[in-house]
Enzyme design. Structure first.
Site, PDB file in Angstrom:
ATOM      1  N   GLY A 351       0.829  -1.198   0.000  1.00 30.70           N
ATOM      2  CA  GLY A 351       0.000   0.000   0.000  1.00 30.70           C
ATOM      3  C   GLY A 351       0.859   1.242   0.000  1.00 30.70           C
ATOM      4  O   GLY A 351       2.086   1.177   0.089  1.00 30.70           O
ATOM      5  N   GLY A 353       0.682   5.563   1.310  1.00 31.24           N
ATOM      6  CA  GLY A 353      -0.034   6.651   1.965  1.00 31.24           C
ATOM      7  C   GLY A 353       0.695   7.954   1.805  1.00 31.24           C
ATOM      8  O   GLY A 353       1.643   8.076   1.017  1.00 31.24           O
ATOM      9  N   ALA A 357       5.430   4.368   1.203  1.00 28.22           N
ATOM     10  CA  ALA A 357       4.875   3.078   0.804  1.00 28.22           C
ATOM     11  C   ALA A 357       5.212   2.002   1.824  1.00 28.22           C
ATOM     12  O   ALA A 357       6.192   2.102   2.563  1.00 28.22           O
ATOM     13  CB  ALA A 357       5.410   2.687  -0.574  1.00 28.22           C
ATOM     14  N   ASP A 469      -5.285   9.524  13.460  1.00 25.63           N
ATOM     15  CA  ASP A 469      -5.497   9.043  12.087  1.00 25.63           C
ATOM     16  C   ASP A 469      -6.142   7.660  12.115  1.00 25.63           C
ATOM     17  O   ASP A 469      -5.713   6.749  11.416  1.00 25.63           O
ATOM     18  CB  ASP A 469      -4.175   9.013  11.313  1.00 25.63           C
ATOM     19  CG  ASP A 469      -4.395   8.964   9.802  1.00 25.63           C
ATOM     20  OD1 ASP A 469      -5.493   9.344   9.347  1.00 25.63           O
ATOM     21  OD2 ASP A 469      -3.472   8.545   9.078  1.00 25.63           O
TER      22      ASP A 469
END
EC number: 2.7.11.-
Length: 665
Positions: A351, A353, A357, A469
């Site tokens: 993934g 963000g 990575a 978050d």
């Protein structure tokens, strides 16, 4: 230096002379002095009784002497494992030997220990025995006239249990220790032919907060034999002690309830590069002379600037030393991580963000890891790096992801986590096919686990932390689909008595859709900021849709507004994932979770419950819940929502994207 530590000029000259003289030895081969090392050896000999003695004049005696005398001249290796033999395979006088050290021993000390163990075993403990075994505190050495390479051997056994019995729930204590050891056993057994080792931690059984474990097999064993050896040890070792160390020739393990008795894994220095020793010595000598001359000429300047440079060194303390000292984590070099991730291949990428990575990696001994490579362009690389290393490494909870280590090399900032093949919650809950895997029991377990993890951060840990978050992609799932909260790059530390208070920041970072209104609009955050994000997550889990989802019949409504409208109108079936409705309908438990979710996303932060209250509500069978007020950004006709959205549309799109610094309005 301060005045109390100042040196006169003659003292300076002698000091710098002796400082640089050692450079003359650069490039020389490291000699192994087995008499200078101090190791703890058992007082009782561990001679193998089934193997007969040999005559001093025999060929076996000569072969054994040759093998033992060759150990100090061996080239040390980073794996701390040595297999030696003297004599042909068909020779009845052939000697085979194995030496291995604990993972925490550096390679030079390892060779010292094995060399001394071999001497002690053949001259003091078991002279003239054709087979013997000795275990020191840091190494093991065994030899035999029979083939031992790749052969499982569980006898003799050395066991060192802590004299103190565990307090609390003994059965739960033993069960949790066994779970940790069995997890590590599988990791170690799957290691390669050079290293079969694993270490780790798990939450403990009260009053023990954490269990620390390490297991090791001699890497010449097969995966099955390593599994069998450690299983034998687990089954036969003393149970219910607060700590124990268990050894046999082919494997060993340690489990502790107190970090003081557990040595964390150390990092090894690389093998020296081959080169011309004479050239190295000449270069070192020239450098020493030049260095001495420079120091003598500029001694005055060094002395006058001494106080200032000392202060600069203190203020600019090396980040790497800070991380190692404060976090006590495994540190890996960049080349090791690059190899583990196949040079950060896109095929290995899990993934990506706002901060970088995440890649899957496999270390050379088989352990799977998740590698988070922070982007140098994010503007917050060092901030996030320090946050995660300094905070997460000191947190221990079954619903928080474990930080295993880090890499700090040049501009590279890399974090190493435990790997979960099930990846994160968003891969399931927002996928129409994978979502079917998540029955209500699993979803409820995820909701409860995330709640417990946040409660630990807010109130129960030694550090009081606001995550900032919390979202579906930051909830990882283990093999049993238990949740693990991840990504602490934007977390904020509060004093113990300040978690109920509010702070402000001019640099808001997070994911729009999960942000509480007071945080998104004015940079105001507290534990209630995480509560809001948790409420959004709960409603996403129940509905199976992202927070930016809109129904076809009314595109002005997003998830929170749609849930609130349906709740007020009594259309609860609209709020629940159809796959759940088909299987269990709308149970009281689902209704309770919807109610809790709405309480958490209320516009007024003071009206939101604490995570402690949320956990109580989730666990209570009969509990009168307060009436929720309308959620943030709600409008029945969509106008208020559009106005609010336009007011902060510079933050991010409605996609699930983590954004970094921006100025709050």
């Amino acid at each position: 230096m301060t005045s109390s530590c100042s040196l006169s000029r003659p003292q300076h000259l002698f000091f710098f002379f002796f400082l640089f003289v050692p450079f003359l030895s650069l490039g020389q081969q490291i000699s192994v002095d087995i008499n200078s090392a101090i190791w703890e050896f058992p007082s009782n000999p561990l001679c193998l009784s089934q193997q007969s003695n040999f005559a001093k004049s025999s060929q076996f005696s000569k072969n054994l002497d040759s093998l033992v005398s060759s150990i100090p001249s061996l080239k040390s290796n980073t794996y701390n494992f040595y297999s030696l033999s003297v004599g042909s395979i068909s020779d009845q006088e052939r000697v085979e030997a194995i030496g291995i050290c604990n993972r925490v021993v550096n390679r030079v000390d390892c060779l010292n220990c094995i060399a001394q163990a071999a001497v002690n075993l053949t001259t003091m403990y078991c002279p003239q025995h054709r087979g013997a075994y000795v275990r020191a505190t840091k190494c093991m050495f065994r030899y035999s006239d029979k083939p031992i390479f790749g052969k499982l051997e569980t006898s003799p056994v050395l066991e060192a249990p802590n004299p103190s019995n565990a307090t609390g729930d003994r059965n739960e204590f033993i069960r949790l220790q066994s779970e940790l050891l069995n997890r590590l056993r599988s990791m170690a057994a799957s290691g390669g032919s050079k290293r079969k080792y694993a270490q780790g931690t798990d939450p403990g059984s009260p009053p023990y907060t954490t269990f620390f474990g390490a297991v090791q097999c001699t890497p010449d064993l097969s995966e099955k034999d390593c599994n069998d050896c450690l299983s034998y040890g687990f089954s036969n070792a003393t149970k219910g002690r607060v700590g124990i160390r268990w050894f046999c020739p082919s494997c060993n393990f340690q489990i502790e309830s107190d970090l003081r008795f557990f040595l964390l894994d150390s990092e090894y220095e690389p093998d020296p590069k081959p080169g011309n020793d004479k050239v190295k010595i000449i270069i070192a000598t020239v450098c020493s002379v030049i260095g001495f001359a420079i120091i003598a000429v500029f001694l005055y300047f060094f002395m006058t600037r001494n106080r200032r440079t000392a202060k600069q060194r203190h203020e600019g303390k090396d980040l790497e030393e800070l991380m190692i000292k404060d976090a006590q984590l495994l540190q890996l070099d960049f080349d090791t991580i690059r190899l583990a991730t196949n040079d950060f291949s896109r095929d290995n990428q899990l993934g990506e963000g706002g901060f970088g990575a995440v890649y899957k990696g496999v270390l050379d001994y088989g352990e799977e890891i998740a590698v988070k490579r922070l982007s140098m362009k994010s503007g917050q690389g060092d901030n996030e790096f320090i946050n995660e290393v300094s905070l997460v490494a000191k947190l221990q909870h079954r619903n928080l992801v474990r930080l295993l280590g880090f890499c700090l090399q040049g501009e590279e900032r890399i974090l190493i986590y435990e790997f979960f093949k099930n990846t994160s919650l968003d891969h399931y809950i927002f996928d129409s096919n994978r979502r079917m895997i998540l029955d209500w029991e699993t979803r409820y377990r995820i909701i409860s686990g995330v709640a417990r993890g946040l409660l630990y951060l807010h109130e129960d840990s030694r550090f009081k932390i606001v995550h900032r978050d919390m979202k579906a992609s930051n909830v990882l799932l283990d093999d049993a689909m238990n949740p693990k909260i991840a990504d602490f790059g934007m977390a904020k530390l509060f004093d113990t008595d300040q978690t109920s208070q509010t702070r402000f920041t001019s640099k808001v970072a997070g994911t729009y859709g999960y942000m509480a209104p007071e945080y998104a609009m004015s940079g105001e955050f507290s534990v209630k900021t995480d509560v809001f994000s948790f409420g959004v997550l709960v409603l996403e889990i129940i509905k199976g849709k992202k927070n930016n989802w809109s129904p076809e019949e009314d595109s002005s409504l997003f998830l929170l507004s749609y849930v609130w409208k349906s709740w007020r109108e009594g259309e609860v079936l609209n709020i629940v994932d159809p796959s759940l409705v088909e299987t269990i309908g709308v149970s009281d438990e689902i209704m309770k979770c919807i109610h809790i979710g709405l309480l958490c996303v209320q516009e007024n932060a003071e009206s939101r419950p604490t995570m402690a209250s949320v956990v109580v509500m989730l666990n209570a069978n009969s509990f009168t819940l307060p009436r929720p007020s309308q959620p943030a950004f709600y409008s029945g006709d969509g106008e208020s929502l559009s106005r609010d959205k336009n007011q902060i549309n510079h933050i991010a799109s409605l996609n699930d994207v983590t954004i970094t610094e921006f100025d709050a309005r």
